[in-house]
Scaffold this motif. Structure first.
Motif, short mmCIF file in Angstrom:
data_model
loop_
_atom_site.label_atom_id
_atom_site.label_comp_id
_atom_site.label_asym_id
_atom_site.label_seq_id
_atom_site.Cartn_x
_atom_site.Cartn_y
_atom_site.Cartn_z
N PRO A 246 4.61 2.25 -24.18
CA PRO A 246 3.66 2.86 -23.24
C PRO A 246 2.74 1.77 -22.69
N GLY A 247 2.40 1.86 -21.43
CA GLY A 247 1.54 0.84 -20.84
C GLY A 247 2.36 -0.24 -20.15
N ARG A 248 3.64 -0.34 -20.49
CA ARG A 248 4.51 -1.33 -19.86
C ARG A 248 5.77 -0.66 -19.29
N ASP A 249 6.57 -0.01 -20.17
CA ASP A 249 7.75 0.70 -19.66
C ASP A 249 7.34 1.94 -18.87
N ILE A 250 6.28 2.56 -19.32
CA ILE A 250 5.75 3.73 -18.62
C ILE A 250 4.25 3.50 -18.38
N ILE A 251 3.83 3.58 -17.15
CA ILE A 251 2.40 3.40 -16.81
C ILE A 251 1.65 4.66 -17.22
N MET A 252 0.54 4.45 -17.94
CA MET A 252 -0.21 5.59 -18.52
C MET A 252 -1.61 5.68 -17.89
N VAL A 253 -1.89 6.83 -17.29
CA VAL A 253 -3.20 7.04 -16.65
C VAL A 253 -3.80 8.34 -17.14
N SER A 254 -5.09 8.32 -17.46
CA SER A 254 -5.71 9.59 -17.89
C SER A 254 -7.18 9.65 -17.51
N ILE A 255 -7.85 10.65 -18.04
CA ILE A 255 -9.25 10.93 -17.67
C ILE A 255 -10.06 11.23 -18.93
N ASP A 256 -11.29 10.82 -18.95
CA ASP A 256 -12.32 11.05 -19.98
C ASP A 256 -13.08 9.75 -20.31
N GLY A 257 -12.33 8.68 -20.56
CA GLY A 257 -13.01 7.42 -20.91
C GLY A 257 -13.56 7.39 -22.31
N ILE A 258 -12.86 8.02 -23.27
CA ILE A 258 -13.32 7.93 -24.67
C ILE A 258 -13.07 6.51 -25.17
N LYS A 259 -13.85 6.10 -26.16
CA LYS A 259 -13.78 4.74 -26.68
C LYS A 259 -12.35 4.37 -27.12
N GLU A 260 -11.70 5.32 -27.77
CA GLU A 260 -10.34 5.08 -28.25
C GLU A 260 -9.38 4.78 -27.10
N ALA A 261 -9.59 5.39 -25.98
CA ALA A 261 -8.73 5.15 -24.82
C ALA A 261 -9.00 3.75 -24.26
N ILE A 262 -10.27 3.35 -24.28
CA ILE A 262 -10.60 2.01 -23.77
C ILE A 262 -10.02 0.95 -24.70
N GLN A 263 -10.04 1.24 -26.00
CA GLN A 263 -9.38 0.34 -26.95
C GLN A 263 -7.88 0.28 -26.67
N ALA A 264 -7.29 1.45 -26.34
CA ALA A 264 -5.85 1.48 -26.04
C ALA A 264 -5.53 0.66 -24.79
N ILE A 265 -6.47 0.61 -23.85
CA ILE A 265 -6.27 -0.24 -22.66
C ILE A 265 -6.27 -1.71 -23.09
N ILE A 266 -7.24 -2.06 -23.94
CA ILE A 266 -7.31 -3.45 -24.44
C ILE A 266 -6.02 -3.80 -25.18
N MET B 298 -16.60 -3.50 -21.26
CA MET B 298 -17.27 -2.19 -21.33
C MET B 298 -17.25 -1.55 -22.71
N ILE B 299 -16.30 -1.93 -23.54
CA ILE B 299 -16.09 -1.13 -24.76
C ILE B 299 -17.32 -1.06 -25.68
N ALA B 300 -18.05 -2.16 -25.81
CA ALA B 300 -19.18 -2.17 -26.75
C ALA B 300 -20.24 -1.16 -26.37
N SER B 301 -20.40 -0.93 -25.08
CA SER B 301 -21.48 -0.04 -24.66
C SER B 301 -21.06 1.43 -24.57
N ARG B 302 -19.82 1.73 -24.91
CA ARG B 302 -19.37 3.12 -24.81
C ARG B 302 -20.02 3.96 -25.91
N GLU B 303 -20.48 5.14 -25.54
CA GLU B 303 -21.20 5.99 -26.49
C GLU B 303 -20.30 7.04 -27.14
N TYR B 304 -19.09 7.21 -26.62
CA TYR B 304 -18.27 8.30 -27.16
C TYR B 304 -16.79 7.94 -27.19
#
Ligand code: GYE
Length: 315
Positions: A239-259, A309-315
């Protein structure tokens, strides 16, 4: 006789004054009918509402709807019976609220909609709405996808709770956004109910059905996208390479998944609106005017800004 009457008069006056002081100092009583606990976004939203109430000395009556409209309706009825100062509702679906909101209105209790909006023929049934612009979020996701894949690709859509405002608006906006790109197609779309397990299950079925024809996953929230990444990995793909993944919310875990390269983009939907909700209720109690619709400003995260951005995420 006269001094006695005077004394009585003074006593009555001081009793009235004491009652007034007590009334002014009485904590606000707020009933909050929450949808449930379906996602990390929801947990952050509940925490924001609870912790801010505590900070302000507000008596919060919290009702978890456990994903069912009838539970939320029952909670509102009980808030009306308890004569709370205000009712906050995060409506799980858009329709079917008029009768119970009429009961609140008749009792003179203001209703504040948070997070999700409703469809009603009578706009006087709620005072105001506080939340995000779901259409704008879906549009931002569509524009990002179109740019990232050069207007070409087959998309699987993981929808939120059927009939909910965010699922309806994020679906409509995304479809409008990609309509300008004939090479982008939604080849299948199903609800995962905003849940991680739902996202994984639906993605497993989609991979069986469409296999390598899938280029992009658009999920209406991060939890479903993160669930889908597990299904994709179990199928031996990245995921992220073979299949492009896009979503909504911006939870910290998702930002980590982007990293980590497992997710490509998430559009923010800020759930921390406890302070705004109670500011609004306090203003209403002082007889002041409030904004009819107040939208939070939402950002977008991808590989270009996730690390900073990840350090400043509150949720
Ligand atoms: O995106 C999702 C949650 O209504 C904005 O509900 C909210 C949505 C959010 O369960 O994660």
């Amino acid at each position: 006789m006269l001094p006695q009457i005077n004394r009585l008069f003074l006593m009555v006056i001081s009793l009235v004054a004491a009652a007034q002081v007590a009334a002014a100092g009485k904590p606000l009583r707020v009933g909050f009918a929450q949808t449930g606990a379906e996602s990390a976004w929801r947990t952050a939203n509940t925490n924001s509402m609870k912790s801010e109430a505590e900070k302000r000395g507000i008596e919060l009556k919290f009702a978890d709807g456990q994903g069912k409209q009838e539970n939320q309706i029952r909670a509102i009825r009980s808030f009306v019976a308890q004569r709370v100062d205000a009712i906050v509702l995060a409506p799980i679906v858009e329709t079917g609220w008029d009768p119970v909101l009429r009961e609140a209105k008749r009792a003179g209790i203001p209703v504040i909609l948070t997070d999700r909006s409703i469809q009603t023929a009578d706009e006087s049934l709620y005072v105001c709405f506080i939340g995000s612009d779901f259409y704008e979020e879906g549009r931002m996701a569509a524009d990002w996808v179109a740019r990232a894949v050069n207007g070409q690709g087959n998309i699987i859509e993981l929808q939120g709770t059927p009939g909910s405002a965010p699922a309806n608006e994020r679906r409509r906006a995304f479809a409008d956004g990609i309509a300008k790109h004939p090479g982008l197609k939604i080849i299948d779309s199903q609800s995962g109910d905003f849940r991680r397990a739902g996202g994984k299950e639906v993605m497993e079925a989609m991979l069986k059905k469409h296999g390598r024809a899938i280029n992009i996953v658009y999920a209406h929230n991060d939890d479903m996208a993160l669930g889908a990444t597990l299904a994709i990995e179990e199928a031996g793909l990245k995921p992220g390479r073979d299949i492009i993944m896009v979503s909504i919310d911006g939870i910290k875990e998702a930002i980590q998944a982007i990293i980590d390269g497992r997710l490509n983009c998430t559009v923010e939907c800020n759930p921390m609106f406890g302070p705004k909700v109670y500011d609004t209720i306090e203003r209403l109690k002082r007889g002041e005017k409030v904004e009819r619709k107040a939208y939070n400003k939402d950002l977008l995260f991808d590989a270009t800004n996730a690390r900073e951005m990840i350090a400043s995420r509150e949720y």
